[in-house]
Structures are given as structure tokens and as C-alpha cells.
Motif scaffolding. Structure first.
Motif, PDB file in Angstrom:
ATOM      1  N   ILE A   2       0.839  -1.193   0.000  1.00 21.44           N
ATOM      2  CA  ILE A   2       0.000   0.000   0.000  1.00 21.44           C
ATOM      3  C   ILE A   2       0.874   1.244   0.000  1.00 21.44           C
ATOM      4  CG2 ILE A   2      -1.716   1.298   1.328  1.00 21.44           C
ATOM      5  CD1 ILE A   2      -2.685  -1.396   2.413  1.00 21.44           C
ATOM      6  N   GLU A   3       0.500   2.209  -0.791  1.00 19.51           N
ATOM      7  CA  GLU A   3       1.242   3.469  -0.839  1.00 19.51           C
ATOM      8  C   GLU A   3       1.185   4.158   0.515  1.00 19.51           C
ATOM      9  OE1 GLU A   3       3.400   6.431  -3.110  1.00 19.51           O
ATOM     10  OE2 GLU A   3       2.893   4.329  -3.406  1.00 19.51           O
ATOM     11  N   ARG A   4       2.363   4.524   1.003  1.00 21.00           N
ATOM     12  CA  ARG A   4       2.421   5.202   2.299  1.00 21.00           C
ATOM     13  C   ARG A   4       3.069   6.566   2.114  1.00 21.00           C
ATOM     14  NH1 ARG A   4      -0.834   3.351   5.739  1.00 21.00           N
ATOM     15  NH2 ARG A   4       0.459   4.034   7.458  1.00 21.00           N
ATOM     16  N   ARG A  49      10.708  14.454   0.399  1.00 23.00           N
ATOM     17  CA  ARG A  49      11.407  14.465  -0.899  1.00 23.00           C
ATOM     18  C   ARG A  49      12.035  13.117  -1.230  1.00 23.00           C
ATOM     19  NH1 ARG A  49      17.117  15.498  -0.444  1.00 23.00           N
ATOM     20  NH2 ARG A  49      17.744  16.050   1.692  1.00 23.00           N
ATOM     21  N   LEU A  50      12.168  12.241  -0.243  1.00 23.60           N
ATOM     22  CA  LEU A  50      12.748  10.929  -0.519  1.00 23.60           C
ATOM     23  C   LEU A  50      11.890  10.138  -1.498  1.00 23.60           C
ATOM     24  CD1 LEU A  50      13.961   9.714   2.998  1.00 23.60           C
ATOM     25  CD2 LEU A  50      15.316  10.756   1.177  1.00 23.60           C
ATOM     26  N   ARG A  51      10.592  10.339  -1.425  1.00 25.48           N
ATOM     27  CA  ARG A  51       9.690   9.611  -2.314  1.00 25.48           C
ATOM     28  C   ARG A  51       9.926   9.975  -3.774  1.00 25.48           C
ATOM     29  NH1 ARG A  51       5.923   6.370  -1.670  1.00 25.48           N
ATOM     30  NH2 ARG A  51       5.846   6.679   0.582  1.00 25.48           N
ATOM     31  N   GLN A  52      10.504  11.134  -4.031  1.00 22.00           N
ATOM     32  CA  GLN A  52      10.737  11.561  -5.407  1.00 22.00           C
ATOM     33  C   GLN A  52      11.952  10.881  -6.026  1.00 22.00           C
ATOM     34  OE1 GLN A  52       8.271  13.411  -6.557  1.00 22.00           O
ATOM     35  NE2 GLN A  52       7.481  13.258  -4.454  1.00 22.00           N
ATOM     36  N   ASP A  53      12.778  10.243  -5.187  1.00 26.82           N
ATOM     37  CA  ASP A  53      13.973   9.554  -5.665  1.00 26.82           C
ATOM     38  C   ASP A  53      13.768   8.057  -5.471  1.00 26.82           C
ATOM     39  OD1 ASP A  53      16.530   8.265  -5.812  1.00 26.82           O
ATOM     40  OD2 ASP A  53      17.498  10.208  -5.497  1.00 26.82           O
ATOM     41  N   PRO A  54      13.615   7.277  -6.544  1.00 23.02           N
ATOM     42  CA  PRO A  54      13.346   5.842  -6.407  1.00 23.02           C
ATOM     43  C   PRO A  54      14.384   5.107  -5.561  1.00 23.02           C
ATOM     44  CG  PRO A  54      12.984   6.547  -8.669  1.00 23.02           C
ATOM     45  CD  PRO A  54      13.612   7.706  -7.964  1.00 23.02           C
ATOM     46  N   PHE A  55      15.646   5.509  -5.660  1.00 21.99           N
ATOM     47  CA  PHE A  55      16.696   4.826  -4.893  1.00 21.99           C
ATOM     48  C   PHE A  55      16.441   4.928  -3.399  1.00 21.99           C
ATOM     49  CE2 PHE A  55      20.667   4.761  -2.535  1.00 21.99           C
ATOM     50  CZ  PHE A  55      21.290   3.627  -3.027  1.00 21.99           C
ATOM     51  N   TRP A  56      16.222   6.149  -2.923  1.00 22.02           N
ATOM     52  CA  TRP A  56      16.037   6.351  -1.477  1.00 22.02           C
ATOM     53  C   TRP A  56      14.669   5.862  -1.023  1.00 22.02           C
ATOM     54  CZ3 TRP A  56      20.297   6.697   0.935  1.00 22.02           C
ATOM     55  CH2 TRP A  56      21.392   7.358   0.380  1.00 22.02           C
ATOM     56  N   CYS A  57      13.689   5.933  -1.905  1.00 23.79           N
ATOM     57  CA  CYS A  57      12.361   5.415  -1.566  1.00 23.79           C
ATOM     58  C   CYS A  57      12.442   3.915  -1.272  1.00 23.79           C
ATOM     59  CB  CYS A  57      11.402   5.688  -2.717  1.00 23.79           C
ATOM     60  SG  CYS A  57       9.689   5.251  -2.362  1.00 23.79           S
ATOM     61  N   ILE A  58      13.199   3.199  -2.105  1.00 24.77           N
ATOM     62  CA  ILE A  58      13.383   1.765  -1.883  1.00 24.77           C
ATOM     63  C   ILE A  58      14.236   1.528  -0.644  1.00 24.77           C
ATOM     64  CG2 ILE A  58      14.474  -0.316  -2.823  1.00 24.77           C
ATOM     65  CD1 ILE A  58      13.637   0.716  -5.625  1.00 24.77           C
ATOM     66  N   TYR A  59      15.339   2.241  -0.516  1.00 24.48           N
ATOM     67  CA  TYR A  59      16.256   2.014   0.600  1.00 24.48           C
ATOM     68  C   TYR A  59      15.561   2.177   1.951  1.00 24.48           C
ATOM     69  CZ  TYR A  59      20.164   2.637   3.827  1.00 24.48           C
ATOM     70  OH  TYR A  59      21.018   2.517   4.899  1.00 24.48           O
ATOM     71  N   LEU A  93      15.505  -1.170   6.797  1.00 24.71           N
ATOM     72  CA  LEU A  93      16.158  -0.653   5.600  1.00 24.71           C
ATOM     73  C   LEU A  93      16.424  -1.780   4.605  1.00 24.71           C
ATOM     74  CD1 LEU A  93      18.795   1.627   7.363  1.00 24.71           C
ATOM     75  CD2 LEU A  93      16.634   2.371   6.326  1.00 24.71           C
ATOM     76  N   ARG A  94      16.408  -1.417   3.330  1.00 21.33           N
ATOM     77  CA  ARG A  94      16.737  -2.387   2.282  1.00 21.33           C
ATOM     78  C   ARG A  94      18.212  -2.188   1.904  1.00 21.33           C
ATOM     79  NH1 ARG A  94      12.482  -5.222   0.030  1.00 21.33           N
ATOM     80  NH2 ARG A  94      10.400  -4.539   0.720  1.00 21.33           N
TER      81      ARG A  94
END
Length: 271
Positions: A2-4, A49-59, A93-94
């Protein structure tokens, strides 16, 4: 999943709960760290702003529904309910699996500042990563690949000042580099099998194996237990098998660690 929203993440609790070693608090509530070939400095206010960067969103695992997981765990035991309330905002964390395995090998019988110092030197830092060093970035020192370390000797690792762990690091690097330990395959292997594969590495016991599975492969069914956690379980969850915490047992472990370490377990937390 689910989108958070990013504010569900508590940066302090997540970065300082013992699951990672390359982040520093360089000023009150300002955190700086290196992940792969990226460096980031942020505060709690910067999280959207982390959500705007796929790398950090995943991490930072921003797309997992931690609130639902927290509620599910809270229903399993009164003390886990208290721990989950206190630990609200902790994310798993991933992290990169090899770095996680090597880091937790280094962590054995060690304290956080010394672990961080060894890892800094392993990554080629010319000086310890003090808060000033992080603030004066943006130098990035990626974690060395297993193939790089596999070609070295214990003498080569002497400058790390990691003691008996040098032999363990080299054995891990060689087994991963030559494919005897396929870390990616452990994402989907049965938990006991995955643990047994990691324990083929010299110096890797159940605790380091479970830390690698939880923090490096996002196996939330893994529940790392050391002497400290065994004591906490005996005091606050007598007779409870962590297996009963289910597929999010690793998140429960983080809640319990945060709850007991902070002293909140001695306080009355409304249910």
C-alpha cells in the motif's frame, strides 16, 4: 504493498536502532550516510522528498505498510503492543546484502564506534568519519566488493585493526565471490535453509546469519537473537517463541530492542 507517506518513517529510530553502521548524527537530528555510491544528509523534515527519488524510496522502504504491520504485531502480546507503540516509525532498511553480511561479521563482540571505525577503514577512508568529515563531504567511499576482498590476505587487512574478524571477512568474501554462498538466492529460500547456508562461512553463527537475512535481504521472518535479546525475551516475553510473531518477526525484534534499550519497558505505556 500500500502506498504510504514518507512521514511514517522515524529517521532517528530507524538509523540508530543497530541495523546499519554507515550513518552518523552530525548535528542534533541531522543524519548523514553513505549507501552504495551515494551520500545523503537529511533531517526528519526532509523525508517527503525521498519519495521523489526511487533509490532512497526503496532504501528506506517507504512503500511498505508499516502501520498495518505494527497493528498486527500489537495484537499478539500485551508487551509487544507497548513495544510497537514506542517503536512506531521504525523501518527495516533495504541494505545491500554483501555489505550487511560483512558489517555484521565485524560487529561481533564489538561496540558501535569501533565497528564504524573498522568499516570506515575498510571502505578506504583516510580518516575516521567524524561528524565534521561527513559535513565536509561529498566524498563517497563505496563498500568494497567481495571479489576485491577475496584476493587479499589477513596481512592486507591488518590496517583495519579488526583482529580475529579478518579471517572471517576473507572467508565470507571468498565464498560469496566464488558462488558457494549465493546471497540473492537466500531471499526466497526457506528460512532455516538460508540460515544454514550463511553459517557455512567461518565465524558466522545464527545471530549474524539472521542479521544478514533481516537487514540485508529484508527477510522479516528472521529474528536475530544475541545474549542481550535473549535476556529481554526472557524478562518481557517468557515462554514466547519468536516464531509466533510470524512473517514480521524481525520488525517485532526491532520494536523490542528499541523499547527495552530506551528504558520505556520500565514505564507504563497506555494500551
Amino acid at each position: 504493498m500500500i502506498e504510504r507517506t514518507a512521514p511514517s518513517l522515524n529517521l532517528r529510530k530507524t538509523l540508530l536502532c543497530g541495523q546499519c553502521f554507515r550513518w552518523r548524527e552530525i548535528a542534533p537530528d541531522v543524519f548523514s550516510g553513505t549507501v552504495g555510491n551515494r551520500h545523503l544528509t537529511l533531517t526528519q523534515q526532509d523525508l517527503p522528498r525521498l519519495r521523489q527519488d526511487p533509490f532512497w524510496c526503496i532504501y528506506f522502504d517507504l512503500n511498505t505498510d508499516y502501520e498495518t504491520l505494527r497493528k498486527q504485531l500489537s495484537a499478539l502480546h500485551p508487551n509487544l503492543n507497548k513495544a510497537a507503540q514506542h517503536g512506531c516509525g521504525i523501518h527495516i532498511l533495504r541494505q545491500e546484502p554483501w555489505e550487511t553480511l560483512c558489517s555484521f561479521i565485524i560487529s561481533q563482540n564489538n561496540n558501535i564506534p569501533r565497528i564504524q571505525g573498522i568499516i570506515d577503514r575498510l571502505c578506504g577512508e583516510t580518516e575516521a568519519c567524524s561528524p565534521a568529515a561527513f559535513q565536509n563531504g561529498p566524498a563517497v567511499h563505496p563498500f568494497p566488493q567481495p571479489e576485491t576482498l577475496a584476493a587479499l590476505s589477513e596481512t592486507d587487512l591488518a590496517p583495519l585493526r579488526c583482529g580475529f574478524r579478518a579471517r572471517y571477512i576473507l572467508d565470507a568474501a571468498r565464498k560469496v565471490a566464488d558462488g558457494n554462498v549465493n546471497l540473492e538466492a537466500l531471499r526466497t529460500a526457506p528460512l532455516a535453509e538460508a540460515r544454514a547456508v550463511l553459517m557455512q562461512i567461518t565465524g558466522v553463527g545464527p545471530k549474524v546469519a539472521d542479521c544478514t537475512l533481516l537487514y540485508g535481504l529484508h527477510r522479516m521472518d528472521a529474528f536475530p537473537v544475541d545474549v542481550w535479546m535473549k535476556r529481554a525475551m526472557g524478562q518481557w516475553f517468557p515462554g514466547v517463541d519468536p516464531v509466533s510473531f510470524g512473517s514480521a518477526a524481525g520488525l517485532a525484534q526491532q520494536y523490542i530492542f528499541d523499547w527495552v534499550r530506551s528504558g520505556a519497558s520500565e514505564e507504563e505505556i497506555p494500551g
